[in-house]
Design a protein around this motif. Structure first.
Motif, PDB file in Angstrom:
ATOM      1  N   ILE A 124       0.877  -1.200   0.004  1.00 21.13           N
ATOM      2  CA  ILE A 124      -0.048  -0.093   0.105  1.00 21.13           C
ATOM      3  C   ILE A 124       0.873   1.128  -0.196  1.00 21.13           C
ATOM      4  N   ASN A 125       0.189   2.284  -0.557  1.00 17.62           N
ATOM      5  CA  ASN A 125       0.817   3.586  -0.407  1.00 17.62           C
ATOM      6  C   ASN A 125       0.574   4.534   0.398  1.00 17.62           C
ATOM      7  N   PHE A 126      -0.713   5.127   0.348  1.00 16.39           N
ATOM      8  CA  PHE A 126      -1.253   6.185   1.019  1.00 16.39           C
ATOM      9  C   PHE A 126      -0.353   7.479   1.138  1.00 16.39           C
ATOM     10  N   PRO A 127       0.101   8.147  -0.201  1.00 13.48           N
ATOM     11  CA  PRO A 127       0.928   9.128  -0.336  1.00 13.48           C
ATOM     12  C   PRO A 127       0.349  10.495   0.495  1.00 13.48           C
ATOM     13  N   MET A 128      -0.953  10.624   0.688  1.00 15.49           N
ATOM     14  CA  MET A 128      -1.688  11.602   1.413  1.00 15.49           C
ATOM     15  C   MET A 128      -1.357  11.968   2.809  1.00 15.49           C
ATOM     16  N   VAL A 129      -1.071  10.683   3.366  1.00 11.58           N
ATOM     17  CA  VAL A 129      -0.655  10.452   4.916  1.00 11.58           C
ATOM     18  C   VAL A 129       0.840  10.720   5.121  1.00 11.58           C
ATOM     19  N   LYS A 130       1.278  11.953   5.640  1.00 12.54           N
ATOM     20  CA  LYS A 130       2.665  12.544   5.597  1.00 12.54           C
ATOM     21  C   LYS A 130       3.148  12.581   7.014  1.00 12.54           C
ATOM     22  N   TRP A 131       4.275  12.584   7.382  1.00 11.87           N
ATOM     23  CA  TRP A 131       5.152  12.840   8.653  1.00 11.87           C
ATOM     24  C   TRP A 131       4.545  14.227   9.086  1.00 11.87           C
ATOM     25  N   SER A 132       4.489  15.210   8.119  1.00 14.46           N
ATOM     26  CA  SER A 132       4.192  16.526   8.497  1.00 14.46           C
ATOM     27  C   SER A 132       2.769  16.830   8.656  1.00 14.46           C
ATOM     28  N   ASP A 133       2.016  15.973   8.759  1.00 13.80           N
ATOM     29  CA  ASP A 133       0.775  16.205   8.842  1.00 13.80           C
ATOM     30  C   ASP A 133       0.454  16.377  10.628  1.00 13.80           C
ATOM     31  N   GLU A 134      -0.424  17.359  10.918  1.00 16.85           N
ATOM     32  CA  GLU A 134      -0.539  17.676  12.338  1.00 16.85           C
ATOM     33  C   GLU A 134      -1.326  16.729  13.329  1.00 16.85           C
ATOM     34  N   GLU A 135      -2.369  16.152  12.554  1.00 14.08           N
ATOM     35  CA  GLU A 135      -3.082  15.070  13.077  1.00 14.08           C
ATOM     36  C   GLU A 135      -3.193  13.816  12.317  1.00 14.08           C
ATOM     37  N   PRO A 136      -3.488  12.683  12.741  1.00 12.12           N
ATOM     38  CA  PRO A 136      -3.390  11.466  12.105  1.00 12.12           C
ATOM     39  C   PRO A 136      -4.625  11.639  11.256  1.00 12.12           C
ATOM     40  N   TRP A 137      -4.718  10.788  10.087  1.00 14.81           N
ATOM     41  CA  TRP A 137      -6.066  10.744   9.340  1.00 14.81           C
ATOM     42  C   TRP A 137      -7.160   9.598   9.885  1.00 14.81           C
ATOM     43  N   LEU A 138      -8.250  10.117   9.777  1.00 15.00           N
ATOM     44  CA  LEU A 138      -9.137   9.146  10.230  1.00 15.00           C
ATOM     45  C   LEU A 138      -9.486   8.326   8.993  1.00 15.00           C
ATOM     46  N   ILE A 139      -9.729   7.072   9.151  1.00 13.30           N
ATOM     47  CA  ILE A 139      -9.958   6.063   8.137  1.00 13.30           C
ATOM     48  C   ILE A 139     -11.222   6.327   7.441  1.00 13.30           C
ATOM     49  N   LYS A 140     -12.178   6.834   8.110  1.00 13.59           N
ATOM     50  CA  LYS A 140     -13.323   7.100   7.419  1.00 13.59           C
ATOM     51  C   LYS A 140     -13.069   8.443   6.634  1.00 13.59           C
ATOM     52  N   ASP A 141     -12.466   9.274   6.673  1.00 12.25           N
ATOM     53  CA  ASP A 141     -11.928  10.436   5.810  1.00 12.25           C
ATOM     54  C   ASP A 141     -11.168   9.974   4.700  1.00 12.25           C
ATOM     55  N   LEU A 142     -10.607   8.911   4.707  1.00 13.28           N
ATOM     56  CA  LEU A 142      -9.719   8.488   3.508  1.00 13.28           C
ATOM     57  C   LEU A 142     -10.522   7.668   2.688  1.00 13.28           C
ATOM     58  N   LYS A 143     -11.614   7.156   3.249  1.00 12.89           N
ATOM     59  CA  LYS A 143     -12.529   6.127   2.339  1.00 12.89           C
ATOM     60  C   LYS A 143     -13.365   7.263   1.564  1.00 12.89           C
ATOM     61  N   LYS A 144     -13.477   8.632   2.101  1.00 10.05           N
ATOM     62  CA  LYS A 144     -14.245   9.442   1.358  1.00 10.05           C
ATOM     63  C   LYS A 144     -13.652  10.330   0.268  1.00 10.05           C
ATOM     64  N   LEU A 145     -12.376   9.917  -0.020  1.00 14.00           N
ATOM     65  CA  LEU A 145     -11.509  10.630  -1.008  1.00 14.00           C
ATOM     66  C   LEU A 145     -11.621  10.080  -2.336  1.00 14.00           C
ATOM     67  N   GLU A 146     -11.774  10.742  -3.401  1.00  9.95           N
ATOM     68  CA  GLU A 146     -11.822  10.422  -4.638  1.00  9.95           C
ATOM     69  C   GLU A 146     -10.802   9.473  -5.047  1.00  9.95           C
ATOM     70  N   VAL A 147     -11.513   8.294  -5.686  1.00  8.45           N
ATOM     71  CA  VAL A 147     -10.770   7.198  -6.242  1.00  8.45           C
ATOM     72  C   VAL A 147     -10.354   7.281  -7.500  1.00  8.45           C
ATOM     73  N   VAL A 148      -9.187   7.070  -7.672  1.00  6.87           N
ATOM     74  CA  VAL A 148      -8.181   6.941  -8.940  1.00  6.87           C
ATOM     75  C   VAL A 148      -7.436   5.885  -9.263  1.00  6.87           C
ATOM     76  N   GLU A 149      -7.289   5.436 -10.580  1.00  3.63           N
ATOM     77  CA  GLU A 149      -6.644   4.149 -10.680  1.00  3.63           C
ATOM     78  C   GLU A 149      -5.376   3.770  -9.960  1.00  3.63           C
ATOM     79  N   GLU A 150      -4.587   4.952 -10.223  1.00  2.09           N
ATOM     80  CA  GLU A 150      -3.173   4.832  -9.458  1.00  2.09           C
ATOM     81  C   GLU A 150      -2.817   6.273  -9.246  1.00  2.09           C
TER      82      GLU A 150
END
Length: 156
Positions: A124-150
């Motif tokens: 897996i990759n999850f490039p939107m999840v970065k060390w520089s993020d101030e807060e952890p990502w909620l999985i439910k928010d990740l599921k709402k993102l627009e889906v792309v092939e790659e």
């Protein structure tokens, strides 16, 4: 590019119609101010709404994150007890059942009973999840993102 440049057409249209500008905090889309509840607006700051709008207009536009089909499918198989994903400074992704806290070089699981490393065990990759993020990502928010092939090559 600044937000006011990216959304110039929408802003001009709203201004010509005598409407205030609102930005949906979940989708990032520009709307007439009276078309969305204040609680859903990025500028939900009661008295300082106008100042927040000016700051947003002058700030740099950030492309909305997207999620690959593969990463989205992984989230669908992840047990519901896991609620957060965060990336440590050393680029390791973790899933947590409770909100972790950011420490010096990693996210501290603190009150999290269950957590595990992700990208060392799964492709897996999850490039939107970065060390520089101030807060952890909620999985439910990740599921709402627009889906792309790659993901695009420069997404990290």
């Amino acid at each position: 590019m600044k937000n006011k440049e990216k959304y110039a057409k929408e802003i001009v249209e709203l201004a010509c119609n005598g409407e205030g500008i609102a930005v949906n905090k979940h989708s990032g889309m520009v709307f007439p101010c009276n078309n969305i509840p204040c609680s859903n607006c990025l500028f939900d700051n009661d008295y300082y709404c106008e100042e927040e709008r000016k700051k947003w207009a002058e700030s740099e536009y950030n492309e909305k994150p997207v999620i690959s089909k593969k990463d989205k499918a992984f989230l669908e198989y992840l047990k519901e007890e896991y609620k957060y994903i965060a990336r440590d400074k050393n680029d390791v992704l973790y899933a947590y059942n409770a909100e972790p806290c950011k420490a010096r070089e990693s996210w501290n699981s603190g009150c999290s009973d269950y957590w595990f490393r992700l990208n060392h065990r799964f492709d897996i990759n999850f490039p939107m999840v970065k060390w520089s993020d101030e807060e952890p990502w909620l999985i439910k928010d990740l599921k709402k993102l627009e889906v792309v092939e790659e993901y695009e090559e420069n997404s990290r």
